[in-house]
Design a protein around this motif. Structure first.
Motif, PDB file in Angstrom:
ATOM      1  N   GLY A   1       0.772  -1.225   0.000  1.00 46.36           N
ATOM      2  CA  GLY A   1       0.000   0.000   0.000  1.00 46.36           C
ATOM      3  C   GLY A   1       0.806   1.279   0.000  1.00 46.36           C
ATOM      4  O   GLY A   1       0.331   2.313   0.445  1.00 46.36           O
ATOM      5  N   TRP A   2       2.029   1.228  -0.484  1.00 50.52           N
ATOM      6  CA  TRP A   2       2.894   2.419  -0.469  1.00 50.52           C
ATOM      7  C   TRP A   2       2.442   3.363  -1.571  1.00 50.52           C
ATOM      8  O   TRP A   2       2.277   2.959  -2.726  1.00 50.52           O
ATOM      9  N   PRO A   3       2.238   4.655  -1.262  1.00 49.47           N
ATOM     10  CA  PRO A   3       1.663   5.571  -2.254  1.00 49.47           C
ATOM     11  C   PRO A   3       2.619   6.003  -3.371  1.00 49.47           C
ATOM     12  O   PRO A   3       2.168   6.435  -4.423  1.00 49.47           O
ATOM     13  N   VAL A   4       3.911   5.882  -3.169  1.00 47.77           N
ATOM     14  CA  VAL A   4       4.893   6.331  -4.159  1.00 47.77           C
ATOM     15  C   VAL A   4       5.453   5.111  -4.885  1.00 47.77           C
ATOM     16  O   VAL A   4       5.862   4.152  -4.247  1.00 47.77           O
ATOM     17  N   PRO A   5       5.476   5.118  -6.216  1.00 53.20           N
ATOM     18  CA  PRO A   5       6.052   3.974  -6.943  1.00 53.20           C
ATOM     19  C   PRO A   5       7.522   3.769  -6.563  1.00 53.20           C
ATOM     20  O   PRO A   5       8.308   4.707  -6.584  1.00 53.20           O
ATOM     21  N   LEU A   6       7.872   2.540  -6.211  1.00 52.28           N
ATOM     22  CA  LEU A   6       9.245   2.226  -5.811  1.00 52.28           C
ATOM     23  C   LEU A   6      10.039   1.568  -6.927  1.00 52.28           C
ATOM     24  O   LEU A   6      11.259   1.602  -6.917  1.00 52.28           O
ATOM     25  N   LEU A   7       9.349   0.940  -7.849  1.00 56.14           N
ATOM     26  CA  LEU A   7      10.001   0.198  -8.925  1.00 56.14           C
ATOM     27  C   LEU A   7       9.532   0.731 -10.274  1.00 56.14           C
ATOM     28  O   LEU A   7       8.479   1.361 -10.370  1.00 56.14           O
TER      29      LEU A   7
END
Length: 142
Positions: free
Chosen positions: A84-90
């Motif tokens: 549920g992380w709001p910022v794209p990590l990949l």
């Protein structure tokens, strides 16, 4: 003496608590950074309620957290699940890094990840299956 991998779950809302509980049942103790899980200590989940995530190192993997309002701590782990992380990590189209890190956006992703663990049992095959199924699902929406 046995070796346990250090598993860290970073989660928003109740997704992190759900993921941490599922992983603790399968693999042993899990560290949870995020809201929820006040009652999950008996399920093998160690909750870090005061930790604020500042950054991720997805190559190691590690989570950089702020525990006391200024001092950063690097929480190195063997396996990392981010929910549920709001910022794209990949980059677009990737949900797994080196069989160590899994990114799950919502409850449907967590259900799929759980299904992959049920079918494969081990981390690397389960995450490879998860990447394949997520990629197939994303391609079917285009």
């Amino acid at each position: 003496m046995g070796y346990f991998e250090r598993i860290v779950v970073v989660g928003a809302a109740d997704l992190g608590a759900w993921a941490a509980t599922c992983l603790a049942r399968r693999f042993g103790p899990v560290d949870l950074i995020g809201p929820g899980a006040e009652t999950l200590s008996d399920a093998g989940v160690r909750h870090h309620p005061l930790a604020t995530v500042r950054d991720f190192d997805l190559d190691t993997p590690a989570v950089i957290v702020d525990n006391d309002g200024g001092r950063l701590q690097r929480l190195v782990c063997d396996r990392l699940v981010v929910t549920g992380w709001p910022v794209p990590l990949l980059p677009r189209g990737r949900w797994v890094v080196d069989g160590k890190v899994a990114i799950a956006g919502d409850g449907a992703d967590l259900t799929l990840l759980s299904t992959c663990f049920d079918a494969n049992g081990l981390w690397r095959p389960a995450l490879a299956d998860y990447q394949f199924r997520r990629q197939s699902g994303a391609n079917s929406l285009i």
